[in-house]
Design an enzyme around this catalytic site. Sequence first.
Site, PDB file in Angstrom:
ATOM      1  N   PRO A  76      44.961  51.037  42.871  1.00  0.00           N
ATOM      2  CA  PRO A  76      44.886  52.435  43.190  1.00  0.00           C
ATOM      3  C   PRO A  76      46.173  52.885  42.544  1.00  0.00           C
ATOM      4  O   PRO A  76      46.564  53.827  42.648  1.00  0.00           O
ATOM      5  CB  PRO A  76      45.444  52.428  44.946  1.00  0.00           C
ATOM      6  CG  PRO A  76      45.877  51.113  45.170  1.00  0.00           C
ATOM      7  CD  PRO A  76      45.327  50.134  43.993  1.00  0.00           C
ATOM      8  N   LYS A 122      51.004  49.931  39.990  1.00  0.00           N
ATOM      9  CA  LYS A 122      51.614  49.238  38.865  1.00  0.00           C
ATOM     10  C   LYS A 122      51.521  50.401  37.709  1.00  0.00           C
ATOM     11  O   LYS A 122      52.334  50.186  36.971  1.00  0.00           O
ATOM     12  CB  LYS A 122      51.215  48.007  38.638  1.00  0.00           C
ATOM     13  CG  LYS A 122      51.418  46.904  39.772  1.00  0.00           C
ATOM     14  CD  LYS A 122      50.796  45.577  39.451  1.00  0.00           C
ATOM     15  CE  LYS A 122      50.852  44.736  40.548  1.00  0.00           C
ATOM     16  NZ  LYS A 122      49.947  45.095  41.625  1.00  0.00           N
ATOM     17  N   ARG A 146      48.229  55.782  27.930  1.00  0.00           N
ATOM     18  CA  ARG A 146      47.513  54.431  28.738  1.00  0.00           C
ATOM     19  C   ARG A 146      46.532  55.308  29.598  1.00  0.00           C
ATOM     20  O   ARG A 146      46.111  56.436  29.866  1.00  0.00           O
ATOM     21  CB  ARG A 146      48.704  53.799  29.527  1.00  0.00           C
ATOM     22  CG  ARG A 146      49.717  54.717  30.073  1.00  0.00           C
ATOM     23  CD  ARG A 146      50.925  54.009  30.270  1.00  0.00           C
ATOM     24  NE  ARG A 146      50.657  52.582  31.176  1.00  0.00           N
ATOM     25  CZ  ARG A 146      50.632  52.584  32.296  1.00  0.00           C
ATOM     26  NH1 ARG A 146      50.541  53.747  33.168  1.00  0.00           N
ATOM     27  NH2 ARG A 146      50.153  51.387  32.873  1.00  0.00           N
ATOM     28  N   ASP A 199      45.688  43.225  36.289  1.00  0.00           N
ATOM     29  CA  ASP A 199      45.865  42.910  37.917  1.00  0.00           C
ATOM     30  C   ASP A 199      44.632  42.902  38.454  1.00  0.00           C
ATOM     31  O   ASP A 199      44.159  43.810  39.286  1.00  0.00           O
ATOM     32  CB  ASP A 199      46.851  43.876  38.309  1.00  0.00           C
ATOM     33  CG  ASP A 199      47.545  43.670  39.742  1.00  0.00           C
ATOM     34  OD1 ASP A 199      47.732  42.484  39.988  1.00  0.00           O
ATOM     35  OD2 ASP A 199      47.438  44.773  40.324  1.00  0.00           O
ATOM     36  N   CYS A 251      47.532  39.422  43.727  1.00  0.00           N
ATOM     37  CA  CYS A 251      48.409  39.248  45.004  1.00  0.00           C
ATOM     38  C   CYS A 251      47.883  38.036  45.719  1.00  0.00           C
ATOM     39  O   CYS A 251      47.431  38.113  47.016  1.00  0.00           O
ATOM     40  CB  CYS A 251      47.851  40.484  45.805  1.00  0.00           C
ATOM     41  SG  CYS A 251      47.923  42.155  44.932  1.00  0.00           S
TER      42      CYS A 251
HETATM   43  C1  SAM Z   1      44.303  44.359  42.706  1.00  0.00           C
HETATM   44  S1  SAM Z   1      43.593  45.843  42.448  1.00  0.00           S
HETATM   45  C2  SAM Z   1      44.982  46.607  41.308  1.00  0.00           C
HETATM   46  C3  SAM Z   1      45.888  47.158  41.809  1.00  0.00           C
HETATM   47  C4  SAM Z   1      46.812  48.196  41.077  1.00  0.00           C
HETATM   48  N1  SAM Z   1      47.286  47.229  39.957  1.00  0.00           N
HETATM   49  C5  SAM Z   1      47.816  48.589  41.614  1.00  0.00           C
HETATM   50  O1  SAM Z   1      49.168  48.144  41.676  1.00  0.00           O
HETATM   51  O2  SAM Z   1      47.774  49.624  42.482  1.00  0.00           O
HETATM   52  C6  SAM Z   1      42.351  45.598  41.364  1.00  0.00           C
HETATM   53  C7  SAM Z   1      41.587  46.858  40.846  1.00  0.00           C
HETATM   54  O3  SAM Z   1      40.745  46.455  39.774  1.00  0.00           O
HETATM   55  C8  SAM Z   1      39.501  47.174  39.892  1.00  0.00           C
HETATM   56  N2  SAM Z   1      38.309  46.556  39.056  1.00  0.00           N
HETATM   57  C9  SAM Z   1      37.954  45.592  39.308  1.00  0.00           C
HETATM   58  N3  SAM Z   1      36.942  45.080  38.247  1.00  0.00           N
HETATM   59  C10 SAM Z   1      37.046  46.126  37.379  1.00  0.00           C
HETATM   60  C11 SAM Z   1      36.641  46.505  36.046  1.00  0.00           C
HETATM   61  N4  SAM Z   1      35.752  45.545  35.480  1.00  0.00           N
HETATM   62  N5  SAM Z   1      37.185  47.373  35.377  1.00  0.00           N
HETATM   63  C12 SAM Z   1      38.108  48.467  36.170  1.00  0.00           C
HETATM   64  N6  SAM Z   1      38.722  47.991  36.914  1.00  0.00           N
HETATM   65  C13 SAM Z   1      38.173  46.985  37.595  1.00  0.00           C
HETATM   66  C14 SAM Z   1      39.063  47.021  41.415  1.00  0.00           C
HETATM   67  O4  SAM Z   1      38.189  48.055  41.950  1.00  0.00           O
HETATM   68  C15 SAM Z   1      40.608  47.590  41.924  1.00  0.00           C
HETATM   69  O5  SAM Z   1      40.804  48.650  42.276  1.00  0.00           O
END
Ligand code: SAM
Length: 417
Positions: free
Chosen positions: A269, A272, A286, A331, A400
Site C-alpha cells: 500500500p 515504504k 519512481r 518488498d 515482514c
Molecule cells: C508486502 S506488500 C508491500 C508493502 C509496501 N512495500 C509498503 O511498505 O507499503 C507486497 C505488495 O506487492 C504486491 N505484488 C505482488 N506481486 C507483485 C507483482 N508481480 N508486481 C507488482 N506488485 C506485486 C502485492 O500485491 C502487495 O501489495
Amino acid sequence: MADFYVQAGRALQDILARRGSIKAVTAKVGEGKDNARAAGNAKRILALVVNTLSFRSTLQTILTKVDVAAREPKWFGPGSPLNRTKGALQPPAPTLASCILLVLMHDLLFTSRGIQAAKAWPPRERLERHRSQLHAELVRIQLRMGKSHPEELRSGAEERRIAARIPRWCRVNTLRATPDMVVQQLTEQGWTLEETETISKESVFVQSRHVDHVFAFHPGATARLMQTELYKSGALILQDLASCFPAAVLDPLRDESVEVTAMDATSAPGNKTSHLSALMQGHGSRYATLVRMLSRAGCLAREHGNVHPKKLDFLSLAPAEQGAIQYMLLDPSCSGSGIVNRLDYLSGKDDEQDNVEEVDPVEKGSALATRLANLASLQEHMIRHAMTFPGLKRFTYSTCSIHEEENEAVRSKGAGI
Ligand SMILES: C[S@@+](CC[C@H](N)C(=O)[O-])C[C@H]1O[C@@H](n2cnc3c(N)ncnc32)[C@H](O)[C@@H]1O
C-alpha cells in the site's frame, strides 16, 4: 438484520477458506452503494467476525455436545437453503450454514443483547430452541477451565498482552514537515520528547536510535495520535520501525550528486514508497501503486512530488526497457509472520496504513510449509528478475516474515550470496 448475519457468515466463510485477510474480507462483504452505510456495516461485521473467531474454539467444543446441525438439519445441515445463498462457497470450504451458526451462537452466548434478527427468522428461532443447553455447556466449559467470566474464554489473551507493550512507531514525513516542526507541535499539545529507553506514559515519546526521523509512542497513544493534525495531514505516518529500514538502507541519494531514478517494485500500500520518496527529497522518478496514500503523503509527481505510480506486474516489466532504474526497493508478498498484530481493529482504532498483506496466526505444520515454499519460490523469482535490470546500482530485499525460508534462504538462492 438477518441479512447482517448472512453477510458476517459469508465473511467468516471466506476467512476460514483462506480467501483473504480478516480486514480485506470484511471490507469487501460490507461494500454497497451507500458508502457511509457500507463503512458502518463493514465495521460491525468486522467486530462480529473477530469476536466469533476469538471464541471459536469454545463454540466448537459446545457444538460437539449440542450438535445443532444434526438437530436442526433443515437450517444448519448441508442441505440448508443458507448454503445456496448467492456467493456462498462450496466444499471443501466450511458450509455457509455452519459459519452463520457460529456468528449467531456468538451473539446468543456472549452478548447481553442476544441475536439481533427478527424473532421469526427461522435460523434464529431454531437455534434459540437449544438456548438453555448451549448455555449449560458454556458454563460447564467455564467451570472446567476455572474461568469466572465467559470473556476469559477468549483466545489470544497472551498476544493481546504482548501487543499492549509494543510501541507505536511513527515516521516524520519530511515532505510535509521537518522533525523539529513535529516535535514542536507535539510539545505544544502536551507530549514530551524524552531520552529514555522505556515509554512510561502515554504523553511521552522517544526517538529511534536506528532510523532518522522515526519516533516511538506509547501503544495507548494511538487514538490520540490519529486525532492530531500532524497525522491527518500526512506529516506523521504510522509505520513500524522494521518497515522503515528498507528505504533507509536503500537511500538513493546517499552517494549521488545528480538526479537518480528509483523503483519500488512491489509498492502497495505504499508506506515504504512514501519513505523512499521523502529520502529522495523531491528528485528522481519512481513507480508506485497506491495513489491515495502517496497523495496524502505529498509524493505524487502530478502534485509536485516525485512518484509516478504505475499499476503493473513487476515481473512483466522488460528490464532492458528500464535502463533508467538505478535503485530498487523490493518488498514482495510474504507470509506476514513478523507483522506486529496490535489488534487495533478490535477496538475500532484501525490503522489503514499498516502494510498488512496476509496474516494467518493459526497456520501451522504442512500447510505453512507449503505456503512458505510457494512464497519463497515467487520471492526468489523476483530477486532474480530485479538483478537483470541493467542500470541497477543497489537494491534492497525485505519481507515482514520471520521465516528463514523467506529471508536468508531466498537471498542466498536468488542473489547467490
Ligand atoms: C508486502 S506488500 C508491500 C508493502 C509496501 N512495500 C509498503 O511498505 O507499503 C507486497 C505488495 O506487492 C504486491 N505484488 C505482488 N506481486 C507483485 C507483482 N508481480 N508486481 C507488482 N506488485 C506485486 C502485492 O500485491 C502487495 O501489495
